[in-house]
Design an enzyme around this catalytic site. Structure first.
Site, short mmCIF file in Angstrom:
data_model
loop_
_atom_site.label_atom_id
_atom_site.label_comp_id
_atom_site.label_asym_id
_atom_site.label_seq_id
_atom_site.Cartn_x
_atom_site.Cartn_y
_atom_site.Cartn_z
N CYS A 119 30.83 -67.51 18.67
CA CYS A 119 30.02 -68.70 18.94
C CYS A 119 29.61 -69.36 17.61
CB CYS A 119 28.83 -68.35 19.81
SG CYS A 119 28.07 -69.80 20.60
N HIS A 249 31.45 -66.05 24.18
CA HIS A 249 30.85 -64.73 23.90
C HIS A 249 31.71 -63.63 24.54
CE1 HIS A 249 27.00 -66.02 22.11
NE2 HIS A 249 27.18 -67.09 22.85
N GLU A 251 31.70 -60.54 24.02
CA GLU A 251 30.95 -59.30 24.25
C GLU A 251 30.47 -59.19 25.70
OE1 GLU A 251 27.88 -62.22 22.39
OE2 GLU A 251 30.04 -61.81 22.31
#
Length: 274
Positions: A119, A249, A251
């Site tokens: 990001c 993102h 993750e």
């Protein structure tokens, strides 16, 4: 059908358990941020790194790097950064510590150290690259020019046309799952092993497509684009072992038995330095 006779399929979890318990060599990863004094800061990013390391038979040795100390040329902090096998710049908001993150991206690019930008980390990577190849140190993000003192032509990262910084922040965030089409020549395509993906977003600012052609000529590959709005999703530096930034993102989609492709690719690249 009697449910009591069904047995859970634990093969994936049993395989993951064996990998967790196996002896592993350490791998040093520098996480460059401004919340380095909080144990739970960037927790989803750290867990994703741990998972990728486990699947790559490595033990995560995390180096907490204060981007503000990098700005101040703090020797011990710079030594810790330089000792890492890979550098990760996570997401975030605001201007504080951003020049330190840009300095970390510059070090990774010039020294061929694997870099993953998430990001804001993708935006940082793009700013640093553009400043270098276009020889313009004023290039920045609209987010970082809160006094609006610069010519908007210097905004490589900006609000989408039609957006306004006068709105409440929640009203200008791009949130949720968005489509991304990968360039088949990219590292990202090789990692995902498919052309069309979906990833989760949470940000206000986007890459300024007016810079796209200029930076392509200097070796920045736009590896992933949102097909509906032509928004930049993934950037890669071609002449680098692994320098990848994503606007989303990853993750959020990492799982214990299934590391995210970008995290796993980053760890694989970092392993080659050990």
């Amino acid at each position: 059908l009697k449910l009591g006779k069904l047995k859970p399929n634990l093969k994936e979890w049993q395989s993951f358990e064996r990998k967790v318990k196996a002896k592993k060599e350490p791998l040093s990863i520098a996480l460059v941020g401004k919340y380095t004094g909080l144990d739970d800061a960037y927790i989803s990013v750290i867990e994703s790194l741990k998972i990728a390391c486990i699947h790559e038979k490595r033990e995560l040795n995390l180096h907490w790097i204060s981007s503000e100390k990098l700005e101040k040329n703090h020797k011990e902090t710079w030594d810790k950064l330089k000792a890492a096998d890979g550098i990760l710049v996570p997401g975030g908001f605001g201007i504080r510590g951003t020049e330190g993150k840009i300095a970390a991206a510059k070090y990774a690019r010039e020294n061929k150290v694997p870099y993953l930008g998430l990001c804001l980390g993708m935006q940082i990577m793009s700013i640093e690259f553009a400043r270098e190849v276009l020889d313009n140190k004023k290039i920045t993000s609209e987010e970082f020019d809160d006094k609006k003192s610069l010519d908007p032509e210097n905004y490589i990262i900006h609000f989408l046309p039609g957006q306004s910084d006068k709105k409440d922040k929640g009203g200008t965030l791009r949130l949720g799952l968005y489509n991304c089409k990968l360039n088949k020549k990219s590292k990202s395509y090789k990692l995902y092993k498919k052309e069309k993906i979906k990833e989760r977003h949470r940000h206000r600012y986007e890459f300024n497509n007016q810079y796209k052609e200029k930076l392509e000529q200097h070796g920045l590959l736009f590896a992933g684009l949102n097909p509906e709005k032509k928004l930049v999703e993934i950037t890669e530096i071609i002449d680098h072992p692994f320098m990848v930034g994503c606007q989303f993102h990853p993750e959020f989609l990492s799982r214990p038995h299934k590391p995210h492709p970008l995290f796993q690719g980053f760890i694989k690249a970092a392993k080659k330095l050990t």
